[in-house]
Design a protein around this motif. Structure first.
Motif, PDB file in Angstrom:
ATOM      1  N   ASP A 145      -0.098 -87.028  10.283  1.00 54.11           N
ATOM      2  CA  ASP A 145      -1.108 -86.863   9.243  1.00 54.11           C
ATOM      3  C   ASP A 145      -1.921 -85.613   9.557  1.00 54.11           C
ATOM      4  O   ASP A 145      -2.230 -85.342  10.729  1.00 54.11           O
ATOM      5  CB  ASP A 145      -2.018 -88.093   9.184  1.00 54.11           C
ATOM      6  N   ASP A 146      -2.223 -84.839   8.549  1.00 49.21           N
ATOM      7  CA  ASP A 146      -3.141 -83.706   8.674  1.00 49.21           C
ATOM      8  C   ASP A 146      -4.427 -84.069   7.956  1.00 49.21           C
ATOM      9  O   ASP A 146      -4.475 -84.106   6.714  1.00 49.21           O
ATOM     10  CB  ASP A 146      -2.539 -82.431   8.070  1.00 49.21           C
ATOM     11  N   LEU A 147      -5.480 -84.360   8.735  1.00 47.19           N
ATOM     12  CA  LEU A 147      -6.770 -84.751   8.171  1.00 47.19           C
ATOM     13  C   LEU A 147      -7.679 -83.525   8.155  1.00 47.19           C
ATOM     14  O   LEU A 147      -8.017 -82.978   9.213  1.00 47.19           O
ATOM     15  CB  LEU A 147      -7.422 -85.863   8.998  1.00 47.19           C
ATOM     16  N   LYS A 148      -8.064 -83.095   6.954  1.00 46.82           N
ATOM     17  CA  LYS A 148      -8.900 -81.913   6.805  1.00 46.82           C
ATOM     18  C   LYS A 148     -10.286 -82.301   6.345  1.00 46.82           C
ATOM     19  O   LYS A 148     -10.450 -82.959   5.311  1.00 46.82           O
ATOM     20  CB  LYS A 148      -8.275 -80.946   5.805  1.00 46.82           C
ATOM     21  N   VAL A 149     -11.284 -81.888   7.141  1.00 48.29           N
ATOM     22  CA  VAL A 149     -12.686 -82.104   6.795  1.00 48.29           C
ATOM     23  C   VAL A 149     -13.388 -80.767   6.966  1.00 48.29           C
ATOM     24  O   VAL A 149     -13.640 -80.323   8.097  1.00 48.29           O
ATOM     25  CB  VAL A 149     -13.350 -83.167   7.684  1.00 48.29           C
ATOM     26  N   GLY A 150     -13.662 -80.092   5.870  1.00 40.65           N
ATOM     27  CA  GLY A 150     -14.272 -78.770   5.965  1.00 40.65           C
ATOM     28  C   GLY A 150     -13.351 -77.800   6.692  1.00 40.65           C
ATOM     29  O   GLY A 150     -12.193 -77.604   6.318  1.00 40.65           O
ATOM     30  N   ARG A 151     -13.868 -77.222   7.771  1.00 41.65           N
ATOM     31  CA  ARG A 151     -13.088 -76.238   8.533  1.00 41.65           C
ATOM     32  C   ARG A 151     -12.233 -76.881   9.621  1.00 41.65           C
ATOM     33  O   ARG A 151     -11.464 -76.193  10.288  1.00 41.65           O
ATOM     34  CB  ARG A 151     -14.028 -75.214   9.181  1.00 41.65           C
ATOM     35  N   LEU A 152     -12.368 -78.186   9.813  1.00 44.75           N
ATOM     36  CA  LEU A 152     -11.663 -78.872  10.894  1.00 44.75           C
ATOM     37  C   LEU A 152     -10.431 -79.595  10.354  1.00 44.75           C
ATOM     38  O   LEU A 152     -10.491 -80.284   9.335  1.00 44.75           O
ATOM     39  CB  LEU A 152     -12.589 -79.892  11.567  1.00 44.75           C
ATOM     40  N   THR A 153      -9.310 -79.432  11.068  1.00 41.09           N
ATOM     41  CA  THR A 153      -8.084 -80.166  10.767  1.00 41.09           C
ATOM     42  C   THR A 153      -7.636 -80.911  12.017  1.00 41.09           C
ATOM     43  O   THR A 153      -7.452 -80.304  13.080  1.00 41.09           O
ATOM     44  CB  THR A 153      -6.950 -79.224  10.321  1.00 41.09           C
ATOM     45  N   LEU A 154      -7.493 -82.230  11.904  1.00 36.67           N
ATOM     46  CA  LEU A 154      -6.966 -83.052  12.985  1.00 36.67           C
ATOM     47  C   LEU A 154      -5.574 -83.526  12.590  1.00 36.67           C
ATOM     48  O   LEU A 154      -5.353 -83.954  11.445  1.00 36.67           O
ATOM     49  CB  LEU A 154      -7.867 -84.263  13.240  1.00 36.67           C
ATOM     50  N   SER A 155      -4.643 -83.445  13.530  1.00 39.47           N
ATOM     51  CA  SER A 155      -3.244 -83.785  13.239  1.00 39.47           C
ATOM     52  C   SER A 155      -2.729 -84.815  14.237  1.00 39.47           C
ATOM     53  O   SER A 155      -2.086 -84.481  15.229  1.00 39.47           O
ATOM     54  CB  SER A 155      -2.374 -82.530  13.285  1.00 39.47           C
ATOM     55  N   PRO A 156      -3.011 -86.101  14.002  1.00 36.90           N
ATOM     56  CA  PRO A 156      -2.452 -87.137  14.867  1.00 36.90           C
ATOM     57  C   PRO A 156      -1.002 -87.433  14.486  1.00 36.90           C
ATOM     58  O   PRO A 156      -0.572 -87.200  13.353  1.00 36.90           O
ATOM     59  CB  PRO A 156      -3.349 -88.346  14.589  1.00 36.90           C
ATOM     60  N   GLY A 157      -0.255 -87.956  15.461  1.00 38.98           N
ATOM     61  CA  GLY A 157       1.128 -88.326  15.197  1.00 38.98           C
ATOM     62  C   GLY A 157       1.629 -89.331  16.208  1.00 38.98           C
ATOM     63  O   GLY A 157       1.133 -89.403  17.341  1.00 38.98           O
ATOM     64  N   VAL A 158       2.596 -90.152  15.787  1.00 33.64           N
ATOM     65  CA  VAL A 158       3.205 -91.124  16.681  1.00 33.64           C
ATOM     66  C   VAL A 158       4.703 -91.137  16.396  1.00 33.64           C
ATOM     67  O   VAL A 158       5.137 -90.988  15.257  1.00 33.64           O
ATOM     68  CB  VAL A 158       2.587 -92.534  16.498  1.00 33.64           C
ATOM     69  N   ARG A 159       5.489 -91.275  17.450  1.00 37.07           N
ATOM     70  CA  ARG A 159       6.948 -91.326  17.329  1.00 37.07           C
ATOM     71  C   ARG A 159       7.473 -92.498  18.140  1.00 37.07           C
ATOM     72  O   ARG A 159       7.037 -92.722  19.279  1.00 37.07           O
ATOM     73  CB  ARG A 159       7.582 -90.026  17.815  1.00 37.07           C
TER      74      ARG A 159
END
Length: 500
Positions: free
Chosen positions: A322-336
């Motif tokens: 998932d690419d979570l964008k909040v303003g200038r910040l992007t968090l990209s968590p992932g699980v495999r």
């Protein structure tokens, strides 16, 4: 499997590293490389031809032609490359070169580009073959100084021949709300690696050592006798091993992607799944040849079976990013999640996590950081899987003419794997894997690129890339692959400095 796509026909390369590697597997430590084949032309009809000529009767021909209409596209591509090579084989009529040929076909059928539910079907077929008169055997110190292009006559039967057939079909459904892309694939690869295995029942390394220093001679006799065998002026029995192997892999994978807006948070959700099977079959044998005192070389008719076995693997993979964008910040968590079984080993499951962060300071400068779990499966009984926790942090700068980045990285290996190959030189069986224990790898990678001149029809880009890497074993041990290791030793074959 000794197969690598012919790079002369590759149109582009994607490098996927850091936490983004969680979406690709099962090897997630160093990331993934995605090679892009030539796309179907977007115009009605188009093509390209490249012709190269080189010394030693070398040439490379790369040609493709294709086209697109509103609902159909096609591409035919051929790539052939050959050379006599720079080596000269004593008393032999064959060259020391290679001959490689590739043929690729692509077809596409699609609905209207503006359809509410866009659909597309892609077909791809590839056939490739190679015949290379290559050898693992080098030269003694004396011979290398005299003529580094020489090859000993007893290597005249050394040859790599291989053939690959592959096919894939893809189906894409794309709507305003989501997209689903499904691919089924199948590949066969067959290769035979004929190469000198022993001389008078002594290994190649023993033979070269005997001729160089007089050590490890055994049945070769003296230092001068070993050199005479290599020169073709002394009789010898030469065993040539045929490493005949067949590989087959097939599977189906699907990827679902959608964009969601939840208040101030924008999501780029992706879910992927794959089922994969592959098989390796070995049918190795050793042919006995005799070399005469006149340098003649003939097959005695004696063939000894050496290894006949097969190994299979099955894997079911699932990932969510998932690419979570909040303003200038992007968090990209992932699980495999990898569920797999290799050969007769028990079923295994590995769950891997990753998290990336990107912050845009302003239009040109951004900060990035990430952490992800790395994993490499193993098929060798008694050897643990390779596992590492990987960290990175740095910055990137990008404007119209200048791009630069500096990223520090640290990999904390709980267990490093060493894989025995014919080129590692270790006293081990090719394919076996060995535990290297805990290892720390750290470093900095950096690059800067600048367009000295940039205009619509002409540009002059320059760039500098530099990587510094430091590595340390964290435990002491001794095995036949790594040898005797003390805590604090550097990991072999990792360069400290790399620059381009």
């Amino acid at each position: 499997a000794y197969y690598f796509p012919t790079f002369g026909r590759i149109a582009g390369v994607e490098v996927i590293k850091g936490p983004a590697a969680i979406a690709n597997g099962p090897y997630t430590i160093g990331g993934a490389i995605n090679m892009l084949s030539t796309p179907i032309p977007t115009q009605t009809f188009g093509g390209r031809i490249v012709q190269e000529l080189a010394e030693n009767n070398g040439y490379r021909t790369h040609a493709n032609v294709g086209g697109s209409t509103a609902h159909f596209g096609w591409l035919v591509e051929g790539h052939t490359q050959a050379t006599d090579g720079f080596g000269e084989i004593d008393r032999a009529s064959n060259s020391a070169g290679f001959d490689k040929d590739d043929l690729m076909l692509k077809f596409r059928a699609n609905s209207d580009a503006g359809a509410a539910v866009y659909q597309q079907v892609d077909l791809k077929f590839l056939y490739a073959e190679e015949d290379s008169d290559q050898s693992y055997i080098g030269l003694t110190d004396r011979d290398f100084k005299r003529d580094s292009d020489r090859r000993y006559g007893l290597t005249r039967e050394d040859n790599m021949s291989n053939r690959v057939k592959s096919a894939s079909v893809g189906y894409l459904v794309d709507t305003d709300a989501f997209s689903v892309h499904t691919q089924a694939y199948y590949q066969e690869y067959k290769r035979n690696w004929n190469k000198v295995d022993s001389i008078n029942d002594r290994s190649i390394s023993n033979t070269i050592s005997c001729a160089n220093t007089g050590s490890s001679c055994g049945s070769l006799g003296s230092q001068s006798e070993a050199q005479a065998i290599l020169d073709g002026s002394a009789a010898a029995t030469v065993n040539v091993k045929a490493n005949l192997r067949n590989y087959r892999s097939h599977g189906i994978q699907s990827k679902f992607a959608t964009d969601l807006d939840w208040g101030r948070v924008q999501h780029g959700l992706e879910i992927g799944a794959r089922y994969h099977e592959d098989r390796e079959g070995r049918d190795q044998h050793v042919d006995q040849y005799v070399q005469g005192v006149d340098g003649s070389f003939r097959f005695t008719g004696v063939r000894t079976p050496e290894a006949k076995r097969s190994k299979t693997a099955k894997a079911t993979s699932l990932y969510v990013t998932d690419d979570l964008k909040v303003g200038r910040l992007t968090l990209s968590p992932g699980v495999r999640v990898e569920d797999y079984r290799i050969g007769n080993n028990p079923d295994e499951r590995e769950t891997l996590f990753g998290l990336g962060a990107h912050y845009q300071l302003h239009g040109y400068l951004s900060l990035l950081a990430g952490v992800h779990q790395g994993f490499t499966p193993t098929s060798t009984a008694g050897t643990d899987a390779e596992e590492a926790l990987n960290y990175e942090a740095g910055f990137r700068y990008l404007d119209d003419r200048l791009s630069a980045e500096v990223i520090g990285f640290y990999s904390d290996y709980q267990n490093l794997i060493g894989t025995c190959t014919a080129s590692t030189g270790a006293n081990c069986i090719v394919g076996d894997q060995f535990d290297g224990g805990a290892v720390d790898v750290r470093g900095v990678e950096s690059q800067i690129k600048y367009q000295l001149i940039k205009s619509p029809g002409f540009s002059v880009p320059v760039g500098l890339t530099y990587t510094w890497t430091d590595s340390e074993f964290q435990t002491a041990f001794n095995n036949s692959f790594f040898g005797e290791v003390e805590k604090g030793d550097e990991v072999p074959s990792i360069p400290k400095h790399q620059a381009t």
